[in-house]
Scaffold this active site. Structure first.
Site, PDB file in Angstrom:
ATOM      1  N   CYS A   2       0.417  -1.175  -0.097  1.00 15.87           N
ATOM      2  CA  CYS A   2       0.427   0.190  -0.124  1.00 15.87           C
ATOM      3  C   CYS A   2       0.978   0.847   0.161  1.00 15.87           C
ATOM      4  O   CYS A   2       1.977   1.080   0.204  1.00 15.87           O
ATOM      5  CB  CYS A   2      -1.620  -0.210   1.217  1.00 15.87           C
ATOM      6  SG  CYS A   2      -2.001  -1.129   0.947  1.00 15.87           S
ATOM      7  N   ARG A  27       1.655   1.150  -5.858  1.00 17.59           N
ATOM      8  CA  ARG A  27       2.225   0.101  -4.738  1.00 17.59           C
ATOM      9  C   ARG A  27       1.193  -0.400  -4.531  1.00 17.59           C
ATOM     10  O   ARG A  27       0.542  -1.356  -3.394  1.00 17.59           O
ATOM     11  CB  ARG A  27       2.453   0.692  -3.812  1.00 17.59           C
ATOM     12  CG  ARG A  27       3.664   2.065  -4.077  1.00 17.59           C
ATOM     13  CD  ARG A  27       4.059   3.038  -2.612  1.00 17.59           C
ATOM     14  NE  ARG A  27       4.861   1.501  -1.756  1.00 17.59           N
ATOM     15  CZ  ARG A  27       5.673   1.812  -1.153  1.00 17.59           C
ATOM     16  NH1 ARG A  27       6.263   1.813  -1.941  1.00 17.59           N
ATOM     17  NH2 ARG A  27       5.749   0.620   0.025  1.00 17.59           N
ATOM     18  N   TRP A  75      -3.516  -1.542  -0.845  1.00 20.76           N
ATOM     19  CA  TRP A  75      -3.332  -3.350  -1.916  1.00 20.76           C
ATOM     20  C   TRP A  75      -3.848  -4.085  -1.139  1.00 20.76           C
ATOM     21  O   TRP A  75      -3.448  -4.252   0.155  1.00 20.76           O
ATOM     22  CB  TRP A  75      -2.045  -3.381  -2.886  1.00 20.76           C
ATOM     23  CG  TRP A  75      -2.189  -4.887  -3.286  1.00 20.76           C
ATOM     24  CD1 TRP A  75      -2.044  -4.975  -4.805  1.00 20.76           C
ATOM     25  CD2 TRP A  75      -1.812  -6.405  -2.510  1.00 20.76           C
ATOM     26  NE1 TRP A  75      -1.638  -6.030  -4.850  1.00 20.76           N
ATOM     27  CE2 TRP A  75      -1.454  -7.169  -4.064  1.00 20.76           C
ATOM     28  CE3 TRP A  75      -0.939  -6.474  -1.117  1.00 20.76           C
ATOM     29  CZ2 TRP A  75      -1.407  -8.692  -3.240  1.00 20.76           C
ATOM     30  CZ3 TRP A  75      -0.841  -8.043  -1.216  1.00 20.76           C
ATOM     31  CH2 TRP A  75      -0.987  -8.997  -1.924  1.00 20.76           C
ATOM     32  N   ASN A  99       0.936   0.877   5.784  1.00 19.59           N
ATOM     33  CA  ASN A  99       0.882  -0.020   4.946  1.00 19.59           C
ATOM     34  C   ASN A  99       1.741  -1.878   5.714  1.00 19.59           C
ATOM     35  O   ASN A  99       2.836  -0.947   6.626  1.00 19.59           O
ATOM     36  CB  ASN A  99       1.791   0.339   4.145  1.00 19.59           C
ATOM     37  CG  ASN A  99       2.798  -0.033   3.231  1.00 19.59           C
ATOM     38  OD1 ASN A  99       1.768  -1.637   2.700  1.00 19.59           O
ATOM     39  ND2 ASN A  99       4.170   0.098   2.986  1.00 19.59           N
ATOM     40  N   GLY A 100       1.685  -2.656   5.190  1.00 16.22           N
ATOM     41  CA  GLY A 100       1.916  -3.718   6.061  1.00 16.22           C
ATOM     42  C   GLY A 100       0.846  -4.858   6.685  1.00 16.22           C
ATOM     43  O   GLY A 100      -0.269  -4.821   6.124  1.00 16.22           O
ATOM     44  N   GLU A 481      11.125 -15.538 -17.457  1.00 15.84           N
ATOM     45  CA  GLU A 481      10.480 -13.722 -17.813  1.00 15.84           C
ATOM     46  C   GLU A 481       9.122 -13.357 -18.935  1.00 15.84           C
ATOM     47  O   GLU A 481       8.452 -12.807 -18.525  1.00 15.84           O
ATOM     48  CB  GLU A 481      10.931 -12.498 -18.359  1.00 15.84           C
ATOM     49  CG  GLU A 481      11.465 -11.454 -18.415  1.00 15.84           C
ATOM     50  CD  GLU A 481      10.813 -11.080 -16.894  1.00 15.84           C
ATOM     51  OE1 GLU A 481      10.682  -9.824 -17.780  1.00 15.84           O
ATOM     52  OE2 GLU A 481      10.758 -10.853 -15.525  1.00 15.84           O
ATOM     53  N   LYS A 485       5.805 -11.784 -17.719  1.00 13.96           N
ATOM     54  CA  LYS A 485       5.081 -10.839 -18.185  1.00 13.96           C
ATOM     55  C   LYS A 485       3.799 -11.238 -18.692  1.00 13.96           C
ATOM     56  O   LYS A 485       2.703 -10.332 -19.353  1.00 13.96           O
ATOM     57  CB  LYS A 485       5.569 -10.553 -18.630  1.00 13.96           C
ATOM     58  CG  LYS A 485       7.180  -9.655 -18.485  1.00 13.96           C
ATOM     59  CD  LYS A 485       6.832  -8.731 -17.953  1.00 13.96           C
ATOM     60  CE  LYS A 485       7.865  -7.598 -17.115  1.00 13.96           C
ATOM     61  NZ  LYS A 485       8.345  -8.786 -15.750  1.00 13.96           N
ATOM     62  N   GLU A 488       1.024 -11.536 -16.344  1.00 13.22           N
ATOM     63  CA  GLU A 488       0.829 -10.464 -15.227  1.00 13.22           C
ATOM     64  C   GLU A 488       0.006  -9.586 -15.804  1.00 13.22           C
ATOM     65  O   GLU A 488      -1.268  -9.346 -15.485  1.00 13.22           O
ATOM     66  CB  GLU A 488       2.137 -10.108 -15.169  1.00 13.22           C
ATOM     67  CG  GLU A 488       2.595 -10.625 -14.379  1.00 13.22           C
ATOM     68  CD  GLU A 488       4.394  -9.661 -13.966  1.00 13.22           C
ATOM     69  OE1 GLU A 488       4.418  -9.041 -12.467  1.00 13.22           O
ATOM     70  OE2 GLU A 488       5.078  -9.294 -14.449  1.00 13.22           O
ATOM     71  N   HIS A 504       9.371 -34.622 -21.727  1.00 16.24           N
ATOM     72  CA  HIS A 504       8.860 -35.235 -20.525  1.00 16.24           C
ATOM     73  C   HIS A 504       8.101 -34.733 -19.887  1.00 16.24           C
ATOM     74  O   HIS A 504       7.829 -34.958 -18.398  1.00 16.24           O
ATOM     75  CB  HIS A 504      10.734 -35.226 -19.362  1.00 16.24           C
ATOM     76  CG  HIS A 504      11.951 -36.053 -20.112  1.00 16.24           C
ATOM     77  ND1 HIS A 504      12.221 -37.315 -20.379  1.00 16.24           N
ATOM     78  CD2 HIS A 504      13.007 -35.032 -20.445  1.00 16.24           C
ATOM     79  CE1 HIS A 504      13.325 -36.796 -20.549  1.00 16.24           C
ATOM     80  NE2 HIS A 504      13.434 -35.728 -21.034  1.00 16.24           N
ATOM     81  N   LYS A 604       3.679  -2.800  -6.988  1.00 15.14           N
ATOM     82  CA  LYS A 604       4.673  -3.066  -7.353  1.00 15.14           C
ATOM     83  C   LYS A 604       4.853  -3.539  -7.011  1.00 15.14           C
ATOM     84  O   LYS A 604       6.127  -3.598  -6.335  1.00 15.14           O
ATOM     85  CB  LYS A 604       4.996  -1.503  -7.804  1.00 15.14           C
ATOM     86  CG  LYS A 604       6.477  -1.236  -8.294  1.00 15.14           C
ATOM     87  CD  LYS A 604       6.921  -1.842  -9.326  1.00 15.14           C
ATOM     88  CE  LYS A 604       7.827  -1.401 -10.508  1.00 15.14           C
ATOM     89  NZ  LYS A 604       8.392  -1.958 -11.976  1.00 15.14           N
TER      90      LYS A 604
END
Length: 609
Positions: A2, A27, A75, A99-100, A481, A485, A488, A504, A604
């Site tokens: 947050c 955030r 968030w 925040n937390g 990566e 992406k 996301e 396999h 983020k």
């Protein structure tokens, strides 16, 4: 996670706080709110679910006044993203933003409810407001109530509080989550990071873990965990940082940041280059690179994939054993550490909770800490023995782009330097690799001009529900990566596999509806990769390949679409191919119409476990 901010000043607080929240929205953007001390000393509050546009509309409908206030963009962790769960939380004479995660909130809530407290939200944060108001009702001053409240909390938090009847008073605290004080002229600020405060002041102080502070428009008093008044250094931030957070005519921050790859890589390498010798210079470390027994690498998300590339380079070039694990696993796996070993930690923000946990574990086990950070004055930066900065500038889009390639640039320079120090490569080879790395920014410009080929490939991917990314050797982390992406920002399910592992198990997934994206430079196990792709094509897979000119000539008839990248030394291929796979995800997101910069459920900077 947050974002929080606060002001105690002489100008209307709401515009200041709202603009700061816009800079903090990366955030979290599930809900937002602002509270102020109104003209009669009362707390006024407006909250809204959703992004900041919703809060803007709510403020237009219900304006609030005052020169002291706090704000929050959320968030969601505890409780759904509703207006009722939005911050600031107000109980009695106190309003709080947080925040937390308060880890002992269930215990505190039960205790408070037994005393008659009635909770209005599903959040853990509301217990902070109830605790503080309870101490006020017992006769404590706001400062005493805040101190007693912070002493009861367990977990990670950055907190800002205002109190009814106390205009000009702002109290903050941090433990495991970042919080900065901004020093203005006749006004003081609190913010989750320097970006929030950049246009307001360039004089910042970063609280240490356990610190709490009492701000008025003219002063800031900082207390440590023991309640002693302490001094923390005030740093002057570089001018112009605030100007870097506009879109500059691009459609999205991610598009802008993709086009900043060349500058981010170039600036990062230039900062590490000794101009006299054209070799790389590293910060001093309290150990000898030549006799180093092992490096332990840890990170999260894209930074972890950068670390995987770094492991490949360090082991193949420097012949140095490397252990690597995602931070959320390593901190609890607690592996044995060698005497005089080196821990290499990678983070864009320098505030990632799991990576910070690893830092503290490894430091307790006598490992020297070297961090690769985009924010060198962050908590990780202050707690490390040495920092190698990535000069990528602010990265606003939630999906990391230029910070990732800047991390790769640092890891490449580190691998060359360590390899030469250990005698694994000679000066001639080191010079060749250095020259190849320094040529990447120019080649990156070429890649960014090749959007048409990526767009054609994106049309195939956008129709899919599942996508496989394949790579071999040092390109395997780039496949990971690419898959990350795509997940996301497009919400398409994607997985990455070593191309040799296809037979396999994963090959059973392949049919005409599953595109197979290959990271296939002709210089890295190419004959093996072609064989793997032919296996996939024989099962109906639609082959999409990122390759070079030589590779494209051999992939005719195998790949349905190809994007031809500039020829490069295999050492630098990960940086170039990373840009290409990120471009693919962006173009698919445009076709899907998703929120590129603020994808659902993500934030983020992940400052909670």
């Amino acid at each position: 996670m947050c974002g929080i901010c606060g002001v105690a000043g002489h100008k209307p607080a709401v515009p200041i706080i709202f603009d700061a929240l816009k800079r903090l929205e990366y955030r979290g953007y599930d809900s937002a709110g602002i509270a102020t001390i109104g003209p009669k000393g009362q707390i006024e509050r407006v909250r809204a679910a959703g992004k900041l546009d919703h809060l803007k509309a709510a403020l237009a409908e219900t304006p609030i006044q005052g020169t002291t206030g706090i704000g929050h963009t959320r968030w969601a962790t505890h409780g759904e993203p509703t207006a009722n769960n939005a911050h600031p939380h107000k109980v009695g004479d106190v309003a709080v933003v947080h925040n937390g995660i308060i880890e002992n909130y269930a215990e505190l809530k039960a205790e408070l409810e037994a005393k008659g407290a009635v909770f209005q939200s599903q959040t853990d944060s509301e217990v902070v407001a109830h605790l503080a108001d309870g101490f006020l009702k017992q006769g404590a001053t706001p400062e005493e109530a805040a101190r007693q409240t912070f002493a009861r909390l367990e977990g990670a938090y950055a907190i800002a509080m205002i109190f009814e009847g106390h205009d000009g008073l702002l109290i903050g605290a941090r433990h495991g989550a970042p919080l900065a004080i901004g020093y203005g002229e006749g006004e003081m600020f609190l913010g989750s990071d320097s970006l929030a405060l950049a246009p307001l002041t360039n004089r910042l102080c970063y609280l240490d873990d356990g610190d709490w502070c009492v701000l008025t428009p003219q002063s800031a008093v900082i207390y440590n965990r023991a309640g002693q008044v302490v001094e923390r250094p005030i740093k002057t931030q570089p001018a112009g940082q605030a100007a870097q957070i506009g879109k500059d005519g691009y459609r999205h921050f991610m598009e802008k940041e993709l086009h900043e790859h060349p500058a981010a890589i170039g600036q990062t390498l230039a900062n590490l280059t000794d101009q006299a010798t054209q070799s790389f210079k590293l910060p001093a470390l309290p150990l000898d690179l030549a006799t180093l027994p092992r490096i332990t690498i840890s990170a999260c998300g894209s930074a972890y994939y950068a670390g995987l590339v770094g492991r490949y380079w360090l082991e193949s070039l420097a012949r140095l054993p490397v252990d690597i694990d995602v931070a959320s696993e390593l901190r609890y796996r607690q592996p044995h550490q060698p005497d005089r070993g080196l821990a290499l930690l990678i983070s864009q923000s320098g505030e990632t909770a799991d990576t910070l946990g690893v830092l503290r574990y490894l430091k307790d086990h006598d490992q020297a800490i070297l961090s690769i950070l985009n924010v060198d004055h962050s908590t990780m930066g202050r707690d490390s023995d040495a920092v190698i900065p990535t000069l990528a500038g602010p990265e606003i889009s939630v999906a990391s782009t230029k910070a990732f390639t800047a991390q790769l640039a640092v890891l490449g320079a580190l691998a060359i330097t360590v390899a030469q120090a250990r005698g694994a490569i000679d000066a001639k080879r080191a010079a060749e690799l250095t020259k190849a790395l320094q040529a990447v920014p120019h080649k990156a410009v070429e890649i960014l001009g090749g959007e048409a080929g990526v767009q054609a490939m994106a049309k195939v991917v956008a129709e899919a529900r599942d996508v496989l990314f394949l790579g071999r050797g040092v390109c395997m982390p780039i496949a990971q990566e690419g898959a990350l992406k795509l997940k996301e920002i497009t919400y398409i399910h994607a997985e990455a596999y070593p191309a040799g592992e296809l037979k396999h198990g994963p090959i059973s997934l392949i049919d005409k509806t599953v595109p197979v994206v290959a990271i296939a430079p002709s210089t890295i196990l190419f004959d093996k990769v072609i064989s793997n792709l032919q296996e996939a094509k024989a099962r109906g897979g639609r082959i999409l390949a990122f390759t070079d000119k030589a590779g494209a000539a051999q992939l005719k008839g195998v790949a349905e679409h190809m994007v031809v990248l500039p020829d490069s030394d295999p050492f630098t291929a990960p940086l170039l191919y990373a840009i290409a796979v990120q471009m693919l995800a962006y173009e698919v997101a445009l076709l899907k119409g998703t929120d590129v910069d603020q994808p659902r459920n993500l934030a983020k900077s992940v400052t909670v476990e």
